[in-house]
Design a protein around this motif. Structure first.
Motif, PDB file in Angstrom:
ATOM      1  N   GLN A  23       0.964  -1.042   0.181  1.00 38.21           N
ATOM      2  CA  GLN A  23      -0.151  -0.073  -0.172  1.00 38.21           C
ATOM      3  C   GLN A  23       0.950   1.309   0.125  1.00 38.21           C
ATOM      4  O   GLN A  23       0.413   2.182  -0.182  1.00 38.21           O
ATOM      5  CB  GLN A  23      -0.733  -0.026   1.284  1.00 38.21           C
ATOM      6  N   GLY A  24       2.223   1.214   0.067  1.00 35.33           N
ATOM      7  CA  GLY A  24       3.015   2.193   0.166  1.00 35.33           C
ATOM      8  C   GLY A  24       3.710   2.818  -1.131  1.00 35.33           C
ATOM      9  O   GLY A  24       4.026   3.772  -1.279  1.00 35.33           O
ATOM     10  N   LEU A  25       3.002   1.904  -2.299  1.00 34.84           N
ATOM     11  CA  LEU A  25       3.299   2.268  -3.622  1.00 34.84           C
ATOM     12  C   LEU A  25       2.385   3.422  -4.127  1.00 34.84           C
ATOM     13  O   LEU A  25       1.078   3.444  -3.654  1.00 34.84           O
ATOM     14  CB  LEU A  25       2.984   1.239  -4.668  1.00 34.84           C
ATOM     15  N   THR A  26       2.980   4.446  -4.593  1.00 33.39           N
ATOM     16  CA  THR A  26       2.006   5.487  -5.333  1.00 33.39           C
ATOM     17  C   THR A  26       2.790   5.751  -6.864  1.00 33.39           C
ATOM     18  O   THR A  26       3.639   5.524  -7.084  1.00 33.39           O
ATOM     19  CB  THR A  26       2.364   6.742  -4.511  1.00 33.39           C
ATOM     20  N   VAL A  27       1.585   6.146  -7.633  1.00 35.86           N
ATOM     21  CA  VAL A  27       2.030   6.307  -8.875  1.00 35.86           C
ATOM     22  C   VAL A  27       1.573   7.902  -9.070  1.00 35.86           C
ATOM     23  O   VAL A  27       0.627   8.194  -8.903  1.00 35.86           O
ATOM     24  CB  VAL A  27       1.221   5.546  -9.891  1.00 35.86           C
ATOM     25  N   ASN A  28       2.822   8.793  -9.419  1.00 34.63           N
ATOM     26  CA  ASN A  28       2.496  10.204  -9.672  1.00 34.63           C
ATOM     27  C   ASN A  28       2.583  10.689 -10.858  1.00 34.63           C
ATOM     28  O   ASN A  28       3.665  10.342 -11.572  1.00 34.63           O
ATOM     29  CB  ASN A  28       3.944  10.750  -8.611  1.00 34.63           C
ATOM     30  N   ALA A  29       1.870  11.644 -11.197  1.00 32.73           N
ATOM     31  CA  ALA A  29       1.740  12.217 -12.379  1.00 32.73           C
ATOM     32  C   ALA A  29       2.995  13.106 -12.589  1.00 32.73           C
ATOM     33  O   ALA A  29       3.559  13.592 -11.399  1.00 32.73           O
ATOM     34  CB  ALA A  29       0.552  13.405 -12.444  1.00 32.73           C
ATOM     35  N   PRO A  30       3.445  13.416 -13.587  1.00 31.64           N
ATOM     36  CA  PRO A  30       4.688  14.279 -13.774  1.00 31.64           C
ATOM     37  C   PRO A  30       4.292  15.787 -13.454  1.00 31.64           C
ATOM     38  O   PRO A  30       3.329  16.148 -13.507  1.00 31.64           O
ATOM     39  CB  PRO A  30       4.867  13.975 -15.388  1.00 31.64           C
ATOM     40  N   PRO A  31       5.301  16.498 -12.845  1.00 31.86           N
ATOM     41  CA  PRO A  31       5.259  17.633 -12.529  1.00 31.86           C
ATOM     42  C   PRO A  31       4.932  18.689 -13.373  1.00 31.86           C
ATOM     43  O   PRO A  31       4.414  19.823 -13.324  1.00 31.86           O
ATOM     44  CB  PRO A  31       6.586  18.225 -11.705  1.00 31.86           C
ATOM     45  N   ARG A  32       5.341  18.359 -14.590  1.00 33.53           N
ATOM     46  CA  ARG A  32       5.073  19.159 -15.962  1.00 33.53           C
ATOM     47  C   ARG A  32       5.102  18.287 -17.145  1.00 33.53           C
ATOM     48  O   ARG A  32       5.509  17.237 -17.148  1.00 33.53           O
ATOM     49  CB  ARG A  32       6.088  20.317 -16.183  1.00 33.53           C
ATOM     50  N   ALA A  33       4.513  18.785 -18.417  1.00 32.03           N
ATOM     51  CA  ALA A  33       4.361  18.026 -19.371  1.00 32.03           C
ATOM     52  C   ALA A  33       5.546  17.608 -19.965  1.00 32.03           C
ATOM     53  O   ALA A  33       6.564  18.268 -19.710  1.00 32.03           O
ATOM     54  CB  ALA A  33       3.349  18.506 -20.403  1.00 32.03           C
ATOM     55  N   GLY A  34       5.766  16.168 -20.540  1.00 34.32           N
ATOM     56  CA  GLY A  34       7.042  15.825 -21.318  1.00 34.32           C
ATOM     57  C   GLY A  34       7.691  14.943 -20.344  1.00 34.32           C
ATOM     58  O   GLY A  34       8.646  14.361 -20.738  1.00 34.32           O
ATOM     59  N   LEU A  35       7.351  14.940 -19.018  1.00 32.33           N
ATOM     60  CA  LEU A  35       8.070  13.839 -18.227  1.00 32.33           C
ATOM     61  C   LEU A  35       7.430  12.858 -17.802  1.00 32.33           C
ATOM     62  O   LEU A  35       6.335  12.746 -18.086  1.00 32.33           O
ATOM     63  CB  LEU A  35       8.424  14.920 -16.697  1.00 32.33           C
ATOM     64  N   SER A  36       8.104  11.610 -17.222  1.00 34.33           N
ATOM     65  CA  SER A  36       7.597  10.683 -16.922  1.00 34.33           C
ATOM     66  C   SER A  36       6.829  10.530 -15.914  1.00 34.33           C
ATOM     67  O   SER A  36       6.843  11.243 -14.834  1.00 34.33           O
ATOM     68  CB  SER A  36       8.682   9.343 -16.935  1.00 34.33           C
ATOM     69  N   VAL A  37       5.707   9.530 -15.604  1.00 35.39           N
ATOM     70  CA  VAL A  37       5.112   9.260 -14.610  1.00 35.39           C
ATOM     71  C   VAL A  37       5.946   8.496 -13.806  1.00 35.39           C
ATOM     72  O   VAL A  37       6.666   7.573 -14.373  1.00 35.39           O
ATOM     73  CB  VAL A  37       3.851   8.423 -14.865  1.00 35.39           C
ATOM     74  N   GLU A  38       6.016   8.708 -12.584  1.00 37.47           N
ATOM     75  CA  GLU A  38       6.870   8.069 -11.472  1.00 37.47           C
ATOM     76  C   GLU A  38       6.082   7.030 -10.673  1.00 37.47           C
ATOM     77  O   GLU A  38       4.821   7.175 -10.241  1.00 37.47           O
ATOM     78  CB  GLU A  38       7.704   9.207 -10.763  1.00 37.47           C
ATOM     79  N   LEU A  39       7.062   6.007 -10.118  1.00 36.26           N
ATOM     80  CA  LEU A  39       6.439   5.075  -9.230  1.00 36.26           C
ATOM     81  C   LEU A  39       7.225   5.254  -8.102  1.00 36.26           C
ATOM     82  O   LEU A  39       8.564   5.393  -7.791  1.00 36.26           O
ATOM     83  CB  LEU A  39       6.567   3.823  -9.896  1.00 36.26           C
ATOM     84  N   ALA A  40       6.451   5.336  -6.909  1.00 32.30           N
ATOM     85  CA  ALA A  40       7.278   5.447  -5.637  1.00 32.30           C
ATOM     86  C   ALA A  40       6.902   4.604  -4.651  1.00 32.30           C
ATOM     87  O   ALA A  40       5.628   4.258  -4.575  1.00 32.30           O
ATOM     88  CB  ALA A  40       6.915   7.099  -5.237  1.00 32.30           C
ATOM     89  N   VAL A  41       7.791   4.519  -3.653  1.00 40.92           N
ATOM     90  CA  VAL A  41       7.546   3.591  -2.547  1.00 40.92           C
ATOM     91  C   VAL A  41       7.852   4.508  -1.182  1.00 40.92           C
ATOM     92  O   VAL A  41       9.012   4.884  -0.947  1.00 40.92           O
ATOM     93  CB  VAL A  41       8.311   2.232  -2.433  1.00 40.92           C
ATOM     94  N   ASN A  42       6.982   4.615  -0.478  1.00 38.70           N
ATOM     95  CA  ASN A  42       6.921   5.384   0.828  1.00 38.70           C
ATOM     96  C   ASN A  42       7.496   6.936   0.430  1.00 38.70           C
ATOM     97  O   ASN A  42       8.476   7.378   1.191  1.00 38.70           O
ATOM     98  CB  ASN A  42       7.626   4.670   1.901  1.00 38.70           C
ATOM     99  N   GLY A  43       7.282   7.390  -0.727  1.00 40.95           N
ATOM    100  CA  GLY A  43       7.681   8.687  -1.138  1.00 40.95           C
ATOM    101  C   GLY A  43       9.140   8.577  -1.678  1.00 40.95           C
ATOM    102  O   GLY A  43       9.376   9.736  -2.319  1.00 40.95           O
ATOM    103  N   GLU A  44       9.804   7.588  -2.013  1.00 45.31           N
ATOM    104  CA  GLU A  44      10.878   7.318  -2.564  1.00 45.31           C
ATOM    105  C   GLU A  44      10.743   7.130  -4.076  1.00 45.31           C
ATOM    106  O   GLU A  44      10.149   5.871  -4.073  1.00 45.31           O
ATOM    107  CB  GLU A  44      11.948   6.728  -1.942  1.00 45.31           C
ATOM    108  N   VAL A  45      11.069   7.764  -5.054  1.00 50.95           N
ATOM    109  CA  VAL A  45      10.807   7.424  -6.547  1.00 50.95           C
ATOM    110  C   VAL A  45      11.915   6.247  -6.844  1.00 50.95           C
ATOM    111  O   VAL A  45      13.216   6.393  -6.505  1.00 50.95           O
ATOM    112  CB  VAL A  45      10.953   8.593  -7.374  1.00 50.95           C
ATOM    113  N   ILE A  46      11.219   5.195  -7.245  1.00 49.34           N
ATOM    114  CA  ILE A  46      12.004   4.084  -7.642  1.00 49.34           C
ATOM    115  C   ILE A  46      11.873   3.617  -9.097  1.00 49.34           C
ATOM    116  O   ILE A  46      12.898   2.928  -9.649  1.00 49.34           O
ATOM    117  CB  ILE A  46      11.682   2.710  -6.988  1.00 49.34           C
ATOM    118  N   GLY A  47      11.273   4.336 -10.066  1.00 44.06           N
ATOM    119  CA  GLY A  47      11.070   4.037 -11.347  1.00 44.06           C
ATOM    120  C   GLY A  47      10.068   4.870 -12.202  1.00 44.06           C
ATOM    121  O   GLY A  47       9.548   5.906 -11.527  1.00 44.06           O
TER     122      GLY A  47
END
Length: 76
Positions: A23-47
């Motif tokens: 449940q600690g996984l989050t999928v985060n929208a990119p902060p601005r257009a053209g960047l990748s969607v990020e996968l984070a675990v407990n707030g730390e981006v892992i991919g």
């Protein structure tokens, strides 16, 4: 690769939490257009996650980065 919609981000997060059992996984929208969607675990981006739409068939590519310094020490 094409853009991932907010609805897809929510669905990806639900799917990845279920598949990976965290449940600690989050999928985060990119902060601005053209960047990748990020996968984070407990707030730390892992991919990153990328969407591929090939002849109407959609798939998602997940790239996870593991740094050697984050691995446990090697046994002697």
């Amino acid at each position: 690769m094409s853009t991932i919609s907010p609805s897809e981000i929510t669905r990806l997060q639900i799917c990845l939490r279920r598949l990976l059992g965290s449940q600690g996984l989050t999928v985060n929208a990119p902060p601005r257009a053209g960047l990748s969607v990020e996968l984070a675990v407990n707030g730390e981006v892992i991919g990153t996650i990328h969407r591929d739409d090939d002849e109407g068939e959609v798939s998602y590519n997940l790239n996870i980065v593991l740094l050697e310094e984050d691995l446990p020490p090697a046994k002697a």
